[in-house]
Design a protein around this motif. Structure first.
Motif, PDB file in Angstrom:
ATOM      1  N   ALA A 131      34.832 -19.301  49.482  1.00 12.54           N
ATOM      2  CA  ALA A 131      33.551 -19.405  49.782  1.00 12.54           C
ATOM      3  C   ALA A 131      33.370 -20.594  51.035  1.00 12.54           C
ATOM      4  CB  ALA A 131      32.523 -19.719  48.656  1.00 12.54           C
ATOM      5  N   THR A 132      34.078 -21.851  50.767  1.00  6.93           N
ATOM      6  CA  THR A 132      34.109 -22.885  51.418  1.00  6.93           C
ATOM      7  C   THR A 132      34.595 -22.778  52.863  1.00  6.93           C
ATOM      8  OG1 THR A 132      34.432 -24.289  49.549  1.00  6.93           O
ATOM      9  CG2 THR A 132      34.853 -25.327  51.694  1.00  6.93           C
ATOM     10  N   VAL A 133      35.765 -22.091  52.817  1.00  2.05           N
ATOM     11  CA  VAL A 133      36.250 -21.422  54.329  1.00  2.05           C
ATOM     12  C   VAL A 133      35.356 -20.845  54.895  1.00  2.05           C
ATOM     13  CG1 VAL A 133      38.262 -20.451  55.150  1.00  2.05           C
ATOM     14  CG2 VAL A 133      38.639 -21.810  53.229  1.00  2.05           C
ATOM     15  N   VAL A 134      35.132 -19.819  54.372  1.00  2.00           N
ATOM     16  CA  VAL A 134      33.794 -18.866  55.205  1.00  2.00           C
ATOM     17  C   VAL A 134      32.642 -19.379  55.757  1.00  2.00           C
ATOM     18  CG1 VAL A 134      32.628 -16.772  54.785  1.00  2.00           C
ATOM     19  CG2 VAL A 134      34.645 -16.586  53.747  1.00  2.00           C
ATOM     20  N   ALA A 135      32.165 -20.399  54.673  1.00  8.29           N
ATOM     21  CA  ALA A 135      30.801 -21.023  55.258  1.00  8.29           C
ATOM     22  C   ALA A 135      31.197 -22.174  56.445  1.00  8.29           C
ATOM     23  CB  ALA A 135      30.353 -21.968  53.929  1.00  8.29           C
ATOM     24  N   ILE A 136      32.277 -22.659  56.394  1.00 14.22           N
ATOM     25  CA  ILE A 136      32.796 -23.788  57.294  1.00 14.22           C
ATOM     26  C   ILE A 136      33.478 -23.084  58.612  1.00 14.22           C
ATOM     27  CG2 ILE A 136      34.199 -25.713  57.687  1.00 14.22           C
ATOM     28  CD1 ILE A 136      33.946 -26.422  55.036  1.00 14.22           C
ATOM     29  N   GLY A 137      34.288 -21.881  58.512  1.00 12.68           N
ATOM     30  CA  GLY A 137      34.982 -21.391  59.688  1.00 12.68           C
ATOM     31  C   GLY A 137      34.783 -19.961  59.714  1.00 12.68           C
ATOM     32  N   GLY A 138      34.347 -19.286  58.973  1.00 13.86           N
ATOM     33  CA  GLY A 138      34.108 -17.960  59.025  1.00 13.86           C
ATOM     34  C   GLY A 138      33.278 -17.448  59.975  1.00 13.86           C
ATOM     35  N   SER A 139      33.312 -16.074  60.531  1.00 12.90           N
ATOM     36  CA  SER A 139      32.815 -15.420  61.452  1.00 12.90           C
ATOM     37  C   SER A 139      31.228 -15.272  60.880  1.00 12.90           C
ATOM     38  CB  SER A 139      33.303 -14.258  61.941  1.00 12.90           C
ATOM     39  OG  SER A 139      33.214 -13.193  60.837  1.00 12.90           O
ATOM     40  N   THR A 140      30.856 -15.244  59.761  1.00 16.74           N
ATOM     41  CA  THR A 140      29.558 -14.840  59.336  1.00 16.74           C
ATOM     42  C   THR A 140      28.671 -16.334  58.972  1.00 16.74           C
ATOM     43  OG1 THR A 140      30.140 -15.010  56.949  1.00 16.74           O
ATOM     44  CG2 THR A 140      30.492 -12.787  58.052  1.00 16.74           C
ATOM     45  N   GLY A 141      29.437 -17.190  59.071  1.00 11.38           N
ATOM     46  CA  GLY A 141      28.964 -18.711  58.662  1.00 11.38           C
ATOM     47  C   GLY A 141      28.130 -18.490  57.407  1.00 11.38           C
ATOM     48  N   THR A 142      27.196 -18.888  57.198  1.00  5.76           N
ATOM     49  CA  THR A 142      26.262 -18.816  55.995  1.00  5.76           C
ATOM     50  C   THR A 142      25.104 -17.879  56.041  1.00  5.76           C
ATOM     51  OG1 THR A 142      24.693 -20.557  56.742  1.00  5.76           O
ATOM     52  CG2 THR A 142      26.710 -21.138  55.433  1.00  5.76           C
ATOM     53  N   VAL A 143      25.286 -16.892  56.708  1.00  5.86           N
ATOM     54  CA  VAL A 143      24.036 -15.813  56.763  1.00  5.86           C
ATOM     55  C   VAL A 143      24.620 -14.544  56.019  1.00  5.86           C
ATOM     56  CG1 VAL A 143      23.145 -14.147  58.667  1.00  5.86           C
ATOM     57  CG2 VAL A 143      23.647 -16.562  59.359  1.00  5.86           C
ATOM     58  N   ILE A 144      23.578 -13.744  55.477  1.00  8.57           N
ATOM     59  CA  ILE A 144      23.657 -12.463  54.806  1.00  8.57           C
ATOM     60  C   ILE A 144      22.676 -11.587  55.428  1.00  8.57           C
ATOM     61  CG2 ILE A 144      24.684 -13.552  52.786  1.00  8.57           C
ATOM     62  CD1 ILE A 144      21.883 -12.969  51.412  1.00  8.57           C
ATOM     63  N   ASP A 145      22.881 -10.248  55.277  1.00  5.76           N
ATOM     64  CA  ASP A 145      21.773  -9.223  55.700  1.00  5.76           C
ATOM     65  C   ASP A 145      20.805  -8.845  54.506  1.00  5.76           C
ATOM     66  OD1 ASP A 145      22.769  -9.362  58.128  1.00  5.76           O
ATOM     67  OD2 ASP A 145      23.995  -7.351  58.038  1.00  5.76           O
ATOM     68  N   LEU A 146      19.702  -8.626  54.741  1.00  4.65           N
ATOM     69  CA  LEU A 146      18.948  -8.265  53.592  1.00  4.65           C
ATOM     70  C   LEU A 146      18.627  -6.811  53.542  1.00  4.65           C
ATOM     71  CD1 LEU A 146      15.968 -10.954  53.704  1.00  4.65           C
ATOM     72  CD2 LEU A 146      18.054 -10.941  52.328  1.00  4.65           C
ATOM     73  N   PRO A 147      19.195  -6.108  52.505  1.00  3.71           N
ATOM     74  CA  PRO A 147      19.194  -4.751  52.794  1.00  3.71           C
ATOM     75  C   PRO A 147      17.650  -4.028  52.926  1.00  3.71           C
ATOM     76  CG  PRO A 147      20.544  -5.477  50.748  1.00  3.71           C
ATOM     77  CD  PRO A 147      19.656  -6.660  51.366  1.00  3.71           C
ATOM     78  N   PHE A 148      17.590  -2.820  53.616  1.00  2.18           N
ATOM     79  CA  PHE A 148      16.429  -2.346  53.959  1.00  2.18           C
ATOM     80  C   PHE A 148      15.521  -3.035  54.826  1.00  2.18           C
ATOM     81  CE2 PHE A 148      17.673  -1.173  49.636  1.00  2.18           C
ATOM     82  CZ  PHE A 148      18.006   0.206  49.672  1.00  2.18           C
ATOM     83  N   THR A 149      16.322  -3.940  55.560  1.00  2.00           N
ATOM     84  CA  THR A 149      15.382  -4.571  56.646  1.00  2.00           C
ATOM     85  C   THR A 149      16.437  -5.141  57.817  1.00  2.00           C
ATOM     86  OG1 THR A 149      16.102  -6.963  56.120  1.00  2.00           O
ATOM     87  CG2 THR A 149      14.089  -5.868  54.585  1.00  2.00           C
ATOM     88  N   SER A 150      15.965  -5.659  58.810  1.00  2.00           N
ATOM     89  CA  SER A 150      16.727  -5.961  59.944  1.00  2.00           C
ATOM     90  C   SER A 150      16.959  -7.345  60.012  1.00  2.00           C
ATOM     91  CB  SER A 150      16.118  -5.380  61.323  1.00  2.00           C
ATOM     92  OG  SER A 150      14.747  -5.952  61.499  1.00  2.00           O
ATOM     93  N   VAL A 151      16.680  -8.035  58.830  1.00  5.31           N
ATOM     94  CA  VAL A 151      16.569  -9.577  58.804  1.00  5.31           C
ATOM     95  C   VAL A 151      18.046 -10.235  58.436  1.00  5.31           C
ATOM     96  CG1 VAL A 151      15.500 -11.515  57.703  1.00  5.31           C
ATOM     97  CG2 VAL A 151      13.935  -9.393  58.102  1.00  5.31           C
ATOM     98  N   ASP A 152      18.487 -11.113  59.287  1.00  2.00           N
ATOM     99  CA  ASP A 152      19.312 -11.907  58.502  1.00  2.00           C
ATOM    100  C   ASP A 152      18.915 -13.205  57.980  1.00  2.00           C
ATOM    101  OD1 ASP A 152      21.300 -10.276  59.724  1.00  2.00           O
ATOM    102  OD2 ASP A 152      21.588 -11.089  61.474  1.00  2.00           O
ATOM    103  N   PHE A 153      19.497 -13.563  56.974  1.00  2.00           N
ATOM    104  CA  PHE A 153      18.896 -14.678  56.228  1.00  2.00           C
ATOM    105  C   PHE A 153      20.042 -15.754  56.166  1.00  2.00           C
ATOM    106  CE2 PHE A 153      17.624 -17.193  52.342  1.00  2.00           C
ATOM    107  CZ  PHE A 153      16.346 -17.481  52.732  1.00  2.00           C
ATOM    108  N   ASP A 154      19.778 -16.837  56.557  1.00  2.02           N
ATOM    109  CA  ASP A 154      20.630 -18.133  56.530  1.00  2.02           C
ATOM    110  C   ASP A 154      20.410 -18.887  55.061  1.00  2.02           C
ATOM    111  OD1 ASP A 154      22.463 -20.379  56.800  1.00  2.02           O
ATOM    112  OD2 ASP A 154      21.818 -20.743  58.948  1.00  2.02           O
ATOM    113  N   LEU A 155      21.519 -18.844  54.102  1.00  3.77           N
ATOM    114  CA  LEU A 155      21.553 -19.370  53.109  1.00  3.77           C
ATOM    115  C   LEU A 155      21.865 -20.910  53.046  1.00  3.77           C
ATOM    116  CD1 LEU A 155      23.290 -16.625  50.896  1.00  3.77           C
ATOM    117  CD2 LEU A 155      20.876 -17.398  50.923  1.00  3.77           C
ATOM    118  N   SER A 156      22.253 -21.400  54.220  1.00  9.29           N
ATOM    119  CA  SER A 156      22.565 -22.765  54.361  1.00  9.29           C
ATOM    120  C   SER A 156      23.314 -23.286  53.167  1.00  9.29           C
ATOM    121  CB  SER A 156      21.355 -23.639  54.184  1.00  9.29           C
ATOM    122  OG  SER A 156      21.603 -24.762  54.854  1.00  9.29           O
TER     123      SER A 156
END
Length: 325
Positions: A131-156
């Motif tokens: 989780a730490t590696v993904v949050a710091i250097g992964g291609s997704t950062g700290t963002v997730i998609d919310l199902p049934f929407t087109s919204v990307d949500f940054d969990l920070s």
């Protein structure tokens, strides 16, 4: 080369590895001890070789290495292979925890394997690092998609604890699902196809490849794991699969979809929680036996029927999630 061809290669390798590894597990007397808490008729499965997850793990690793060599020699880009490597390392970490657990069970003859505290601590460390590696250097950062929407949500800052929770819940849910011949294998095949379709639609070639290879290797393994199973995947396999499925979902920014497409995983865990809570509070059980697949067994359903129905439910939910999610 088309991704589906790599899936076929993984399938063939899984079959070949199974042909050689299963007799080896028998000679080493790596047989599964059946716990007394399960249905009485499961006693006939005692002695069936376990740790069979090694079969599809080897198939996946060999296929991916061959793919990397082939694409490198031809100058073909696979996209963000860093994410793929991260997911594989995560899966191998969980698989290693499962291997230690299985080894203690079959070699040291301690039926419960690692203690709950030991297993949870090791899983937590693996999840925290990922989780730490993904949050710091992964291609997704700290963002997730919310199902049934087109919204990307940054969990920070909440991303790391969220991912750790999702990973630990998923990995142990897959482990609980592995209680009937072919059940965890079949469910995971369906879910891997779902994530293959999602990653392809997103243009994420690395995750598409991983999902295809995962699916192919599991189809090959299912030939040996279908009732009557010639081999069980053991914690080696189930924890690896939990890591792989969860890693796919996270790298595609789709961890919440696991609640829907992984409904069977979720219900396996919830049934245990509900059963234990009800018994402690009221002295009564909600189910005839938990996890829930055992409840249906006690109701007279055959193992094959349960696997087919649970798989059909997963297919339906994956289809709904793909078209409307």
């Amino acid at each position: 080369m088309n991704y589906l061809i790599w899936g076929v290669i993984a399938l063939v390798l899984s079959v070949l590895f199974g042909i050689f590894i299963i007799p080896m597990l028998r000679r080493l007397k790596f047989g599964q001890e059946i716990r007394e808490e399960g249905p009485a008729w499961h006693a006939s499965k005692s002695g069936t070789p376990t740790m069979g997850g090694i079969i599809f793990i080897l198939s996946i690793i060999v296929t991916l290495v061959a793919m990397f060599v082939w694409t490198a020699s031809d100058g073909i880009s696979m996209g963000n292979t860093g994410d793929l490597v991260l997911v594989i390392l995560l899966s191998l970490a969980f698989g290693a925890i499962g291997f230690i657990d299985d080894y203690i069970k079959v070699v040291k003859k301690r039926n419960l394997g690692l203690t709950a505290a030991q297993k949870f601590s090791l899983q937590f460390v693996a999840a925290l690092i990922f989780a730490t590696v993904v949050a710091i250097g992964g291609s997704t950062g700290t963002v997730i998609d919310l199902p049934f929407t087109s919204v990307d949500f940054d969990l920070s800052w909440f991303y790391i604890p969220f991912v750790i929770f999702v990973m630990l819940a998923t990995v142990n849910s897959v482990n609980l699902t592995d209680g009937l011949d072919g059940l965890a294998t079949s469910i995971t095949i369906v879910i891997s196809i779902f994530y293959m379709l999602i990653s392809t639609s997103m243009g994420n070639h690395a995750m598409s490849l991983l999902a295809v290879v995962l699916c192919g290797s599991l189809v090959g393994f299912l030939l040996f794991n279908w009732k009557p199973a010639k081999v069980f995947m053991g914690d080696t396999g189930s924890l690896f699969l939990g890591g792989a499925v969860c890693g796919l979902a996270i790298m595609l920014k789709q961890p919440i979809t696991l609640l829907i497409v992984g409904f069977v995983y979720v219900m396996e865990t919830l049934s245990v929680i509900m059963q234990v809570t009800s018994y402690k509070l009221t002295g009564k059980r909600i189910f005839k036996m938990s996890p829930i697949h055992h409840h249906f067994e006690m109701c007279g359903w055959s193992e094959v029927t349960i696997v087919c129905v649970f798989s059909a439910v997963t297919v339906l939910l994956c289809a709904l999630m793909y078209y409307f999610g």
